[in-house]
Scaffold this active site. Structure first.
Site, PDB file in Angstrom:
ATOM      1  N   ASP A   1      23.026 -63.172   2.114  1.00 40.94           N
ATOM      2  CA  ASP A   1      23.258 -62.503   3.401  1.00 40.94           C
ATOM      3  C   ASP A   1      22.005 -62.600   4.270  1.00 40.94           C
ATOM      4  O   ASP A   1      21.155 -63.488   4.098  1.00 40.94           O
ATOM      5  CB  ASP A   1      23.719 -61.052   3.141  1.00 40.94           C
ATOM      6  CG  ASP A   1      24.610 -60.505   4.233  1.00 40.94           C
ATOM      7  OD1 ASP A   1      24.066 -60.059   5.265  1.00 40.94           O
ATOM      8  OD2 ASP A   1      25.844 -60.533   4.088  1.00 40.94           O
TER       9      ASP A   1
ATOM     10  N   TRP B   1      29.919 -65.357   9.347  1.00 35.41           N
ATOM     11  CA  TRP B   1      29.545 -65.443  10.769  1.00 35.41           C
ATOM     12  C   TRP B   1      29.569 -64.031  11.335  1.00 35.41           C
ATOM     13  O   TRP B   1      30.635 -63.465  11.548  1.00 35.41           O
ATOM     14  CB  TRP B   1      30.541 -66.348  11.490  1.00 35.41           C
ATOM     15  CG  TRP B   1      30.264 -66.640  12.923  1.00 35.41           C
ATOM     16  CD1 TRP B   1      30.079 -65.720  13.918  1.00 35.41           C
ATOM     17  CD2 TRP B   1      30.164 -67.920  13.548  1.00 35.41           C
ATOM     18  NE1 TRP B   1      29.874 -66.356  15.120  1.00 35.41           N
ATOM     19  CE2 TRP B   1      29.923 -67.708  14.919  1.00 35.41           C
ATOM     20  CE3 TRP B   1      30.269 -69.227  13.080  1.00 35.41           C
ATOM     21  CZ2 TRP B   1      29.791 -68.759  15.831  1.00 35.41           C
ATOM     22  CZ3 TRP B   1      30.142 -70.262  13.992  1.00 35.41           C
ATOM     23  CH2 TRP B   1      29.897 -70.032  15.357  1.00 35.41           C
ATOM     24  N   ASP B   2      28.389 -63.497  11.564  1.00 37.61           N
ATOM     25  CA  ASP B   2      28.291 -62.092  11.987  1.00 37.61           C
ATOM     26  C   ASP B   2      28.090 -61.983  13.501  1.00 37.61           C
ATOM     27  O   ASP B   2      27.737 -62.974  14.181  1.00 37.61           O
ATOM     28  CB  ASP B   2      27.117 -61.424  11.243  1.00 37.61           C
ATOM     29  CG  ASP B   2      27.395 -59.972  10.904  1.00 37.61           C
ATOM     30  OD1 ASP B   2      28.171 -59.329  11.626  1.00 37.61           O
ATOM     31  OD2 ASP B   2      26.804 -59.479   9.918  1.00 37.61           O
TER      32      ASP B   2
ATOM     33  N   ASN C   1      26.669 -58.641  15.752  1.00 39.08           N
ATOM     34  CA  ASN C   1      26.336 -57.246  15.498  1.00 39.08           C
ATOM     35  C   ASN C   1      26.076 -56.358  16.708  1.00 39.08           C
ATOM     36  O   ASN C   1      25.398 -55.338  16.585  1.00 39.08           O
ATOM     37  CB  ASN C   1      25.129 -57.177  14.552  1.00 39.08           C
ATOM     38  CG  ASN C   1      25.577 -57.234  13.099  1.00 39.08           C
ATOM     39  OD1 ASN C   1      26.518 -56.557  12.719  1.00 39.08           O
ATOM     40  ND2 ASN C   1      24.933 -58.057  12.299  1.00 39.08           N
TER      41      ASN C   1
ATOM     42  N   CYS D   1      32.840 -61.627  10.775  1.00 36.12           N
ATOM     43  CA  CYS D   1      32.295 -60.302  10.545  1.00 36.12           C
ATOM     44  C   CYS D   1      31.681 -59.860  11.864  1.00 36.12           C
ATOM     45  O   CYS D   1      31.112 -60.672  12.592  1.00 36.12           O
ATOM     46  CB  CYS D   1      31.218 -60.387   9.458  1.00 36.12           C
ATOM     47  SG  CYS D   1      30.328 -58.849   9.172  1.00 36.12           S
TER      48      CYS D   1
ATOM     49  N   ASP E   1      31.811 -52.297   7.183  1.00 28.78           N
ATOM     50  CA  ASP E   1      30.596 -52.145   6.384  1.00 28.78           C
ATOM     51  C   ASP E   1      30.710 -50.954   5.444  1.00 28.78           C
ATOM     52  O   ASP E   1      29.877 -50.773   4.559  1.00 28.78           O
ATOM     53  CB  ASP E   1      29.378 -51.949   7.291  1.00 28.78           C
ATOM     54  CG  ASP E   1      28.831 -53.271   7.797  1.00 28.78           C
ATOM     55  OD1 ASP E   1      29.247 -54.322   7.286  1.00 28.78           O
ATOM     56  OD2 ASP E   1      27.982 -53.252   8.711  1.00 28.78           O
TER      57      ASP E   1
HETATM   58  C1  GLA Z   1      26.245 -56.566   9.481  1.00 29.06           C
HETATM   59  C2  GLA Z   1      27.280 -56.941   8.429  1.00 29.06           C
HETATM   60  C3  GLA Z   1      26.741 -56.635   7.062  1.00 29.06           C
HETATM   61  C4  GLA Z   1      25.457 -57.383   6.848  1.00 29.06           C
HETATM   62  C5  GLA Z   1      24.456 -57.050   7.949  1.00 29.06           C
HETATM   63  C6  GLA Z   1      23.249 -57.935   7.850  1.00 29.06           C
HETATM   64  O1  GLA Z   1      26.067 -55.198   9.550  1.00 29.06           O
HETATM   65  O2  GLA Z   1      28.492 -56.272   8.672  1.00 29.06           O
HETATM   66  O3  GLA Z   1      27.677 -56.959   6.064  1.00 29.06           O
HETATM   67  O4  GLA Z   1      25.734 -58.761   6.840  1.00 29.06           O
HETATM   68  O5  GLA Z   1      25.026 -57.224   9.241  1.00 29.06           O
HETATM   69  O6  GLA Z   1      22.307 -57.656   8.830  1.00 29.06           O
END
Ligand code: GLA
Length: 750
Positions: free
Chosen positions: A379, A490-491, A493, A539, A561
């Site tokens: 990750d 692929w996040d 955030n 994600c 999460d």
């Molecule tokens: C997000 C994702 C998590 C993890 C963090 C990493 O919050 O949902 O699962 O990958 O980023 O920074």
């Protein structure tokens, strides 16, 4: 600016189909599952049927296209009479408002929600859409109807598309085309409007949430006025998912009664407006979010809207979900109609957070492999100067301190251990503390001279820019080309804050809402084209980007999460209303849980995670011999039921909402296996667990019945008929707090 590629491509495709596949559709019979479009030229009515549903539209005496019917499938000759516009209500609501129009322009005195609103260069903002002509075509995926509308005066055309899928789903979208000689601006463009007949007894379900608490299911009566489901955040969002289901109060349940449902395929700002009009009709308008929206079309340009999918069943909310699940598997997901099963993932995030390094990840990989894990995923934290969430996003080179020999030794060892390898990326973001930002501060979305609002210390790259798109595609392509990477998590955030695009002309800057997402889709598609074996997870800080648009390009999603097994029961239940459990990644993680501080036994955690795509996120190096053995047993068991869970039909036997007990069942596609999971959150007064009655089985067939744990299913006969399993059901001995088990039935007779 160039002609919108999506629009021109789809128009070309449409005309190619028309040449090759023009079909005459008759009123002859058809099997129930088949999708058909029947046209009665004399009455100018189209009757679209698929699965359990018929959807009918017609041209009325005022030349407008109106909804005739949406509901239970109609067979045989139609009793529908020639469409007529509805009369005005007194002097306040003209026919455009009282008539259930399929796609209303804002004009003619419309007081209900418009599907399309346009501003012409001379200040004129009136639009009245008349029927022009129609075309029915049969392409590889099913029948399609295109209806062309045109403004009564201006050369503005709207192409309404209706595509029929055999699973009982109708896909609708529109293309708005400017054939005038001047520019105009689209201020609101819906994909479609769906109309329900008048009733004051509708009740709707929808899903809301926030980070750590996604997929909360709501039920409420539809009342006079508007209920707006939307995201203004630039992406799908955690707050509301673009899905709805409407039933009849007192009639619709999990397993019975009418359900009208829909889902939007768009990963940017979106809106579904549900309106109970003053004539008590329910009108549902879905598409681009009109908030802050302006899309200029120069002469000859066209804009294509997202796809709005709709369905109907008379068999309750459970069947509505099963129709969607099947449709997603067979038509939407990569690999459809036979998407690959999800491998069992190990993910390092909860175990190590940003402290990833070669030795630590290898230790986790060794242990994970011994448990039966199939994919090792590193990750966040492996790249740039990424020690925490303050720096590094944008700099996609391997951090030499953490991985002095690059990723190769780790990947090679992971392969030797019999697993494939995946890695985390967050391609659309940048930390101000990064080489990328220092070099290209102008790439971050911003309004010049205004503060740049950071969230998690990061900014959003403006992917609508072609140079940003090229950069993102290039670094991802390089990463996947140079390393044997099977999977990207692929996040994404954060939300947008200042959605500026200062390098575009002022009149074009709001195109960012469309062009960003078009470019996101195009990067995903191109990456997949160059690397056909690559799999991707969507994600967004959990479940912030789950919709039918992204799901065409990603195999799986991270729903939340929040990995607390108790919360997950509700989260997964809510998720299952709108999306197939086959894409719902669920990890077993350590206790006390990082969010709720709750400690739940390992077996319960496994059994909750098993009701989706099982993964592990614990620090497995700390598991003792007993925990390791339990994990090995659980993983081995999951592999025996995985196709049934991931690709079968889901029955929510007992919802976890407001209940200490819950149960969920999956019946395999060929009907030979079913598995039920039962969960007891907390026992009270020594009460027994309720009888678990299975569903979806063949009543006359005999099944071999096996319990995961014989002690929890005492007096369980070895064989039972389908009727016995669905009627008498199964008694389970679940006791105390956080007890759970699974029952598997295998069909013995044909
Ligand atoms: C997000 C994702 C998590 C993890 C963090 C990493 O919050 O949902 O699962 O990958 O980023 O920074």
């Amino acid at each position: 600016m160039a002609l919108n590629r999506t629009a021109s491509a789809s128009l070309q495709l449409m005309s190619r189909f028309s040449l090759l596949f023009v079909v005459t559709v008759t009123f002859s019979g058809h099997s129930l599952a088949q999708g058909t479009i029947r046209y009665d030229a004399a009455k100018q009515i189209w009757q679209i049927s698929t699965g359990e549903m018929t959807y009918a539209i017609g041209v009325n005496d005022q030349h407008a296209l109106q909804t005739m019917y949406w509901g239970r499938r109609l067979e045989g000759a139609s009793a529908m009479t020639t469409p007529r516009a509805y009369p005005e209500t007194a002097s306040f609501d003209p026919p455009v408002s009282t008539t259930p129009l399929e796609y209303a322009g804002w004009g003619g005195g419309l007081t209900t929600e418009p599907a399309l609103k346009i501003s012409f260069p001379d200040g004129n903002r009136s639009l009245v859409l008349d029927y022009v002509d129609e075309e029915r075509t049969a392409g590889p995926g099913g029948e399609q109807l295109e209806i062309r509308l045109k403004d009564r005066l201006a050369e503005v055309y709207v192409h309404l598309f209706y595509k029929v899928y055999p699973q009982g789903i109708l896909a609708r979208w529109s293309v708005i085309e400017n054939r005038t000689k001047a520019s105009l601006t689209i201020e609101r463009a819906a994909s479609a409007t769906l109309n329900l007949p008048p009733s004051t007894h509708y009740e709707m379900n929808w899903l809301t949430g926030r980070w750590g608490a996604e997929w909360q299911l709501h039920t409420a009566a539809i009342q006079a006025g508007h209920t707006v489901l939307e995201s203004r955040r630039g992406s799908t969002g955690h707050q509301t998912n673009p899905w709805f289901a409407i039933g009849q109060a007192g009639e619709t349940t999990e397993e019975a009664g009418p359900v009208w449902f829909g889902e939007l395929g768009w990963s940017g700002s979106w809106q579904i407006d549900l309106e109970q009009t003053d004539s008590r009709r329910v009108k549902i308008t879905g598409g681009y979010n009109p908030f802050d929206f302006a899309y200029p079309l120069t002469a000859g340009q066209a804009l294509t809207t997202p796809v709005f999918y709709a369905g109907y069943t008379g068999k309750g909310r459970g069947e509505a979900s099963r129709i969607l699940h099947r449709f997603q598997r067979e038509e939407i997901l990569p690999g459809a109609p036979r998407p690959k099963l999800r491998p069992i993932i190990y993910n390092s995030w909860e175990a190590t957070e940003f402290n990833v390094n070669e030795a630590g990840q290898l230790a986790l990989a060794e242990k994970a492999a011994s448990i039966g894990v199939e994919r090792m995923v590193i990750d966040d934290g492996w790249f740039g100067q990424r020690k925490n969430d303050h720096a590094g996003l944008g700099d996609w080179y391997v951090n030499q301190e953490k991985f002095p020999h690059g990723l190769k030794p780790v990947i090679d060892r992971v392969h030797q251990l019999g697993m494939d390898f995946g890695i985390w990326v967050e391609p659309e973001m940048v930390n101000p503390d990064s080489d990328l930002y220092r070099k290209h501060p102008e790439w971050a979305m911003n309004f010049p001279g205004r503060p740049r609002t950071e969230a998690r210390n990061q900014l959003v790259l403006n992917l609508a820019r072609e140079d940003v798109k090229a950069y993102v595609l290039a670094f991802l392509d390089k990463l996947v080309t140079e390393n044997d990477i099977a999977f990207l998590k692929w996040d994404y955030n954060r939300n947008w804050s200042e959605p500026g695009w200062d390098s575009a002309a002022p009149a074009e800057q709001k195109e960012i809402y469309v062009r960003y997402v078009d470019n996101l889709y195009s990067v995903l598609s191109e990456l997949r084209r160059r690397h056909p074996k690559l799999e991707i997870e969507s994600c967004s800080g959990g479940g912030g980007r789950v919709d039918l648009g992204i799901l065409k390009r990603t195999e799986e999603v991270w729903p939340s999460d929040n990995t607390d097994a108790l919360d997950r029961l509700s989260i997964q239940d809510g998720f299952s209303h709108a999306y197939t459990p086959g894409i719902m990644v669920a990890w077993v993680t350590d206790v006390p849980n990082f969010l709720d501080k709750r400690s739940i036994p390992l077996e319960f955690r496994f059994l909750v995670a098993m009701s989706g795509a099982l993964g592990i996120g614990s620090d497995v190096t700390k598991w003792n011999a007993d925990e390791t053995a339990l994990a090995q047993r659980m993983v081995a068991f999951y592999k025996t039921v995985r196709p049934t869970v991931q690709q079968g039909s889901l029955y929510r036997l007992v919802s976890p909402e407001g209940s200490e007990q819950s149960a969920v069942e999956y019946v395999g596609q060929d009907g030979r296996q079913a598995v039920a999971f039962a969960y007891l959150h907390s026992q009270h007064y020594g009460e027994p667990f309720q009888t678990v009655r299975l569903a979806g089985l063949d009543g006359a067939a005999t099944y071999r019945v096996k319990a995961l744990d014989a002690a929890k299913a005492a007096r369980l006969p070895e064989e039972m008929t389908g009727n016995e399993l669905m009627g008498m059901g199964i008694s389970l001995r679940l006791a105390g707090d956080y007890d759970a088990t699974a029952i598997v039935v295998e069909k013995l007779t044909q």
